[in-house]
Design a protein around this motif. Sequence first.
Motif, PDB file in Angstrom:
ATOM      1  N   TRP A  48       1.775   2.468  -3.457  1.00 30.39           N
ATOM      2  CA  TRP A  48       0.691   3.249  -4.084  1.00 30.39           C
ATOM      3  C   TRP A  48       0.644   4.651  -3.484  1.00 30.39           C
ATOM      4  CZ3 TRP A  48      -3.361   5.529  -1.471  1.00 30.39           C
ATOM      5  CH2 TRP A  48      -4.287   6.199  -2.283  1.00 30.39           C
ATOM      6  N   LEU A  53      -8.642   2.437  -3.044  1.00 29.97           N
ATOM      7  CA  LEU A  53      -8.051   3.693  -2.584  1.00 29.97           C
ATOM      8  C   LEU A  53      -7.944   4.699  -3.731  1.00 29.97           C
ATOM      9  CD1 LEU A  53      -5.245   2.195  -0.317  1.00 29.97           C
ATOM     10  CD2 LEU A  53      -7.137   3.627   0.484  1.00 29.97           C
ATOM     11  N   GLN A  54      -7.507   4.222  -4.895  1.00 32.72           N
ATOM     12  CA  GLN A  54      -7.373   5.114  -6.047  1.00 32.72           C
ATOM     13  C   GLN A  54      -8.732   5.649  -6.474  1.00 32.72           C
ATOM     14  OE1 GLN A  54      -4.312   6.032  -7.538  1.00 32.72           O
ATOM     15  NE2 GLN A  54      -5.660   7.568  -8.459  1.00 32.72           N
ATOM     16  N   ALA A  99       0.829  -1.211   0.000  1.00 29.19           N
ATOM     17  CA  ALA A  99       0.000   0.000   0.000  1.00 29.19           C
ATOM     18  C   ALA A  99       0.863   1.260   0.000  1.00 29.19           C
ATOM     19  CB  ALA A  99      -0.932   0.000   1.206  1.00 29.19           C
ATOM     20  N   ALA A 123      -4.469  -4.098   1.422  1.00 26.83           N
ATOM     21  CA  ALA A 123      -3.828  -3.245   0.418  1.00 26.83           C
ATOM     22  C   ALA A 123      -4.691  -3.162  -0.840  1.00 26.83           C
ATOM     23  CB  ALA A 123      -2.443  -3.786   0.086  1.00 26.83           C
ATOM     24  N   THR A 143      -5.517  -1.190  -3.269  1.00 31.98           N
ATOM     25  CA  THR A 143      -5.088   0.063  -3.895  1.00 31.98           C
ATOM     26  C   THR A 143      -6.055   0.535  -4.982  1.00 31.98           C
ATOM     27  OG1 THR A 143      -3.653  -1.184  -5.404  1.00 31.98           O
ATOM     28  CG2 THR A 143      -2.658  -0.371  -3.377  1.00 31.98           C
TER      29      THR A 143
END
Length: 286
Positions: free
Chosen positions: A146, A274-275, A143, A269, A271
């Motif tokens: 990223w 999150l993105q 993570a 994680a 990502t």
Amino acid sequence: MKIRHDLAISVSVTSQEPFVSKNLFIPLILPIAVSIIAGGTAGYFATNERIHDLKKSNGSTREIIDPDSLRDAILAQPEIVEEAFYALQAKRQAEADAAKRGALVDSKGALFNAGQDPVIGADDAPFVLVEFFDYNCAYCKIASQWLRTALKENPGKIKVILKDFPILEGRSKGSRESSEAAWAARLQGKDKYETFHFALMDARGGFDSERIDEIAANSGLDVARLRADMKVNAKAFNALIKENMSLARSLGIDGTPAFITGNTFITGADTKKLQSLLDAAIAEDS
């Protein structure tokens, strides 16, 4: 998975023969089904006793299916048991998510008002992310790759509040000491802290004191001052970790990494998630 033993069976009666609604039957059948199929004679009589209790609690107007009919129904449609497992799992997850949302409302002050927690990124950023992490956590390291890229590609758009959560202490070497060193490093400046933080995340394997000092020196830190600050602030660091552990427990966080942004939890994680959340926050701010 825990198996509940206190669930009743809902039955609709339209004639002399009882009719079991599958939608009601699925999430409630599991405890008694396991008793009958796996428990043999003992399970049969235990189930009879349970059904007798259900009859008493439900009153004379409710019909309760008997064990033989229940067993026949399950053997005719064994997938019901599998469906019951999934339904129960989904129910438990929904309950846990609801509890997390309630705890999040109560904990927003402790989460998003950084206090003594290290912060990287812009203070007035539209995307505010809280991370519970351990420097020995492999998924935290994924993570962090990223996060470092996202910070570079989106200057001024991200604020990260870092919650030291050395949950792997005792299983992986140096989780707590590396956190303590990083926490002390913030006293030498935000930029040096950030460099040291990501250098620890890049490191593979555990940490001993010598390795921590080497990474600190390579990050531009004054190692002698770092060690002095760790000693002077040991009591405050211990209090911080205790507070973070308590906060994590109240939110149902028992692993790393764990992220919170707004009212959203992200575990692991993830990502892509999150993105997606970052992109949405930036678009809304534009």
